[in-house]
Design an enzyme around this catalytic site. Structure first.
Site, PDB file in Angstrom:
ATOM      1  N   THR A 101      21.037  24.714   9.083  1.00  0.00           N
ATOM      2  CA  THR A 101      21.348  24.801   7.655  1.00  0.00           C
ATOM      3  C   THR A 101      20.346  25.643   6.874  1.00  0.00           C
ATOM      4  O   THR A 101      20.619  26.038   5.733  1.00  0.00           O
ATOM      5  CB  THR A 101      21.389  23.396   7.022  1.00  0.00           C
ATOM      6  OG1 THR A 101      20.101  22.784   7.163  1.00  0.00           O
ATOM      7  CG2 THR A 101      22.433  22.533   7.710  1.00  0.00           C
ATOM      8  N   CYS A 158      13.225  19.315   4.606  1.00  0.00           N
ATOM      9  CA  CYS A 158      13.312  17.995   3.980  1.00  0.00           C
ATOM     10  C   CYS A 158      12.027  17.209   4.166  1.00  0.00           C
ATOM     11  O   CYS A 158      11.201  17.504   5.030  1.00  0.00           O
ATOM     12  CB  CYS A 158      14.449  17.170   4.608  1.00  0.00           C
ATOM     13  SG  CYS A 158      16.071  17.941   4.561  1.00  0.00           S
ATOM     14  N   CYS A 205      14.202  11.771   3.907  1.00  0.00           N
ATOM     15  CA  CYS A 205      15.450  12.291   3.351  1.00  0.00           C
ATOM     16  C   CYS A 205      16.641  11.419   3.752  1.00  0.00           C
ATOM     17  O   CYS A 205      16.807  11.067   4.928  1.00  0.00           O
ATOM     18  CB  CYS A 205      15.685  13.712   3.834  1.00  0.00           C
ATOM     19  SG  CYS A 205      17.174  14.476   3.125  1.00  0.00           S
ATOM     20  N   ARG A 241      21.977  12.866   6.755  1.00  0.00           N
ATOM     21  CA  ARG A 241      22.161  12.553   8.169  1.00  0.00           C
ATOM     22  C   ARG A 241      21.065  13.202   9.002  1.00  0.00           C
ATOM     23  O   ARG A 241      20.719  14.360   8.810  1.00  0.00           O
ATOM     24  CB  ARG A 241      23.532  13.050   8.636  1.00  0.00           C
ATOM     25  CG  ARG A 241      23.841  12.730  10.100  1.00  0.00           C
ATOM     26  CD  ARG A 241      25.282  13.096  10.417  1.00  0.00           C
ATOM     27  NE  ARG A 241      25.519  14.524  10.242  1.00  0.00           N
ATOM     28  CZ  ARG A 241      25.303  15.444  11.186  1.00  0.00           C
ATOM     29  NH1 ARG A 241      24.828  15.074  12.365  1.00  0.00           N
ATOM     30  NH2 ARG A 241      25.560  16.712  10.949  1.00  0.00           N
ATOM     31  N   ARG A 276      15.052  26.776   2.691  1.00  0.00           N
ATOM     32  CA  ARG A 276      15.222  26.389   1.297  1.00  0.00           C
ATOM     33  C   ARG A 276      15.019  24.889   1.151  1.00  0.00           C
ATOM     34  O   ARG A 276      15.208  24.120   2.092  1.00  0.00           O
ATOM     35  CB  ARG A 276      16.627  26.737   0.790  1.00  0.00           C
ATOM     36  CG  ARG A 276      16.968  28.205   0.813  1.00  0.00           C
ATOM     37  CD  ARG A 276      18.246  28.485   0.037  1.00  0.00           C
ATOM     38  NE  ARG A 276      19.324  27.567   0.374  1.00  0.00           N
ATOM     39  CZ  ARG A 276      20.164  27.722   1.371  1.00  0.00           C
ATOM     40  NH1 ARG A 276      20.022  28.762   2.187  1.00  0.00           N
ATOM     41  NH2 ARG A 276      21.131  26.854   1.595  1.00  0.00           N
ATOM     42  N   CYS A 286      15.657  21.087   0.261  1.00  0.00           N
ATOM     43  CA  CYS A 286      16.786  20.163   0.236  1.00  0.00           C
ATOM     44  C   CYS A 286      17.007  19.660  -1.188  1.00  0.00           C
ATOM     45  O   CYS A 286      16.053  19.309  -1.890  1.00  0.00           O
ATOM     46  CB  CYS A 286      16.502  18.988   1.169  1.00  0.00           C
ATOM     47  SG  CYS A 286      17.712  17.652   1.091  1.00  0.00           S
ATOM     48  N   CYS A 326      16.385  15.319  -1.283  1.00  0.00           N
ATOM     49  CA  CYS A 326      15.089  14.630  -1.206  1.00  0.00           C
ATOM     50  C   CYS A 326      13.968  15.320  -1.962  1.00  0.00           C
ATOM     51  O   CYS A 326      12.861  14.793  -2.052  1.00  0.00           O
ATOM     52  CB  CYS A 326      14.674  14.425   0.254  1.00  0.00           C
ATOM     53  SG  CYS A 326      14.304  15.950   1.160  1.00  0.00           S
TER      54      CYS A 326
END
Length: 513
Positions: A31, A35, A39, A42, A64, A66, A69
């Site tokens: 993705t 995080c 977080c 999932r 990038r 999240c 969180c």
């Protein structure tokens, strides 16, 4: 400190364990998102993640932040290094704006008295990212706080967050958060950043900005202990503690301000800041975090103390998450330490109050909050005028006059440009400054975590009560076992002694009825 393996880190993110927030960050390759360990999203597959030591390293790696969180916000970041390493000093300067607008990495290296290459190596080794990556992260975080919770024009936010131009602000913001500032503002208008720091702002009269934020903090957090400490030392008009609501006037880079924090809140701590210049909002947040020791790891500290000094177990159970109460500057800590030698805290507060009455300026009326209406006295000015307000031995007055201005003169660079050991030697070299004063000043002025003021009467009284030591030599040996958390051991002992004295006073009053 034991270094975690990647398998241990993965176990932490599967458990969504908040104790590890800030100690490392999880980068999800599929993705492109990074995080916190806690977080709520999932948990990714083990083979699809990598771990980095800082948020800046994740950004430098092309990831990038999240949106769930909020990993760009504190607490507990390894960026904060109270031991005084080169990387820690550099990061505190960056956080204070050393690379904003006209600042450069070579100028930062010169302030730290090292080469640019040495600075880069230290930052990479400690955090996995260089100075510019950390500066970009901090500017982006400041900007998001104001974008999310205020209606301020984006151009003003760009300037307040430390960007050189509005274009640079838009580009960096979009790269870090995945959307333009205007899009983020529209999507989360009226909400607060999840599990992090959030801000709302409305203008006050006479160009004073009122800024509200929520400061992330690792739990447990001994807010009542901090409130009691500050209340006992609060100079009227400068500082006020009502219940667990702490209010204090502060001097910021662009002017005075007033901060107010609810130390008894659950979760993140609400803070209200009244600022004469909006550019100071990041400096005010950083200062409050330092004054309240919000970046400490209470679970690790308490566990270390319990293992090293089992006799402290009742204190650790009664007051988990004890923090080190700070001062805004090393010079202010030194002013209080010298003034308070061999007298009670109440007497020291009275003396500082006289200096404040003599020299402190009134705050603009829009800054007034909870009875706070005047600026704290400038330590160097107070010391220079000591003959007019200080009531004590001439030798101590002479120490005030000579030592405090000497520290204040290079205050801007001193706490950040020297290690704890170097700062201690600098203090001890001043006439009239002994080991107790030096250690107390370091504990409060720069949050040195591994010092214990020697020959402290209150510490010895608490140690005797707990069966830890019978004399100062034994106390020194006992506290050495608490390294690297001797300052927190001292804080527990001070609190225990204060509690015992309060109980004794109560018994005395009851016996006279």
């Amino acid at each position: 400190m034991t270094v975690m393996t990647d398998d241990e880190r993965y176990a932490a993110i599967r458990a969504r364990d908040t104790r590890f927030d800030g100690m490392f960050f999880t980068c999800v390759r599929s993705t492109g998102i990074f995080c916190r360990p806690s977080c709520p999203a999932r948990t990714p597959q083990r083979g699809g993640v990598e771990f980095v030591p800082s948020a800046a390293a994740a950004l430098a790696g092309g990831y990038r932040a999240c949106k769930r969180c909020g990993p760009t916000a504190p607490p507990g970041s390894p960026d904060d290094d109270p031991q005084g390493s080169l990387s820690g000093r550099a990061l505190r300067l960056i956080d204070a704006g050393a690379l904003d607008e006209e600042g450069t990495v070579p100028s930062l290296a010169r302030r730290l008295a090292v080469s640019e290459r040495t600075l880069h190596r230290a930052l990479i080794a400690a955090t996995g990212a260089g100075a510019l990556a950390h500066a970009r992260l901090r500017r982006a975080r400041r900007a998001r706080e104001l974008v999310v919770g205020s209606q301020l024009p984006l151009a003003r936010i760009a300037h307040a967050a430390g960007f050189g131009s509005e274009r640079q602000f838009h580009e960096t913001f979009t790269e870090v958060f995945g959307h333009a500032p205007s899009v983020v503002r529209e999507r989360i208008r009226g909400s607060r950043a999840p599990d992090g720091e959030s801000v709302s702002s409305v203008p006050a009269a006479d160009d004073v900005a009122v800024v509200m934020a929520r400061l992330a903090v690792r739990r447990p957090f001994d807010g009542p202990g901090l409130a009691a400490w500050f209340a006992h030392r609060a100079v009227p008009g400068v500082e006020d503690v009502t219940g667990l609501l702490w209010t204090r006037a502060v001097q910021l880079p662009h002017g005075p301000g007033v901060v107010q924090v609810d130390l008894g809140a659950d979760g993140a701590l609400p803070v209200t800041m009244r600022l004469t210049d909006l550019r100071d909002h990041a400096a005010a947040i950083a200062l409050v975090r330092r004054l309240l020791d919000l970046d400490a790891d209470p679970v690790g500290i308490d566990a270390g103390l319990a293992s090293a000094l089992p006799a402290l177990a009742p204190l650790l159970t009664a007051r988990p998450g004890v923090r080190l109460p700070g001062t805004p500057s090393l010079a202010e800590a030194l002013l209080w330490a010298i003034t308070g030698q061999q007298i009670t805290t109440a007497q020291a507060r009275e003396q500082i109050g006289r200096a404040t009455d003599l020299l402190a300026a009134a705050l603009p009326e829009p800054l007034h909050l909870a009875g706070v209406h005047r600026a704290p006295v400038d330590p160097a000015a107070a010391a220079a005028a000591a003959p007019q307000w200080f009531r004590g031995p001439r030798a101590r007055r002479e120490t005030l006059v000579s030592a405090v201005p000497a520290i204040a003169e290079d205050e801007q660079g001193l706490p950040l440009a020297g290690s704890i050991d170097e700062l201690r030697e600098r203090l001890l070299a001043l006439r009239g400054i002994g080991p107790w004063t030096a250690d107390y000043v370091l504990l409060r002025g720069v949050r040195a975590v591994d010092v214990a003021p020697v020959r402290d009467v209150a510490l010895l009284g608490a140690a005797r009560d707990l069966g830890l030591a019978d004399d100062h030599a034994a106390l020194r040996r006992t506290l050495e076992a608490a390294s690297p958390w001797r300052s927190y051991a001292a804080a527990h002992l001070w609190q225990h002694q204060a509690t015992q004295r309060a109980a004794a006073r109560t018994r005395g009053r009851d016996s006279t009825r």
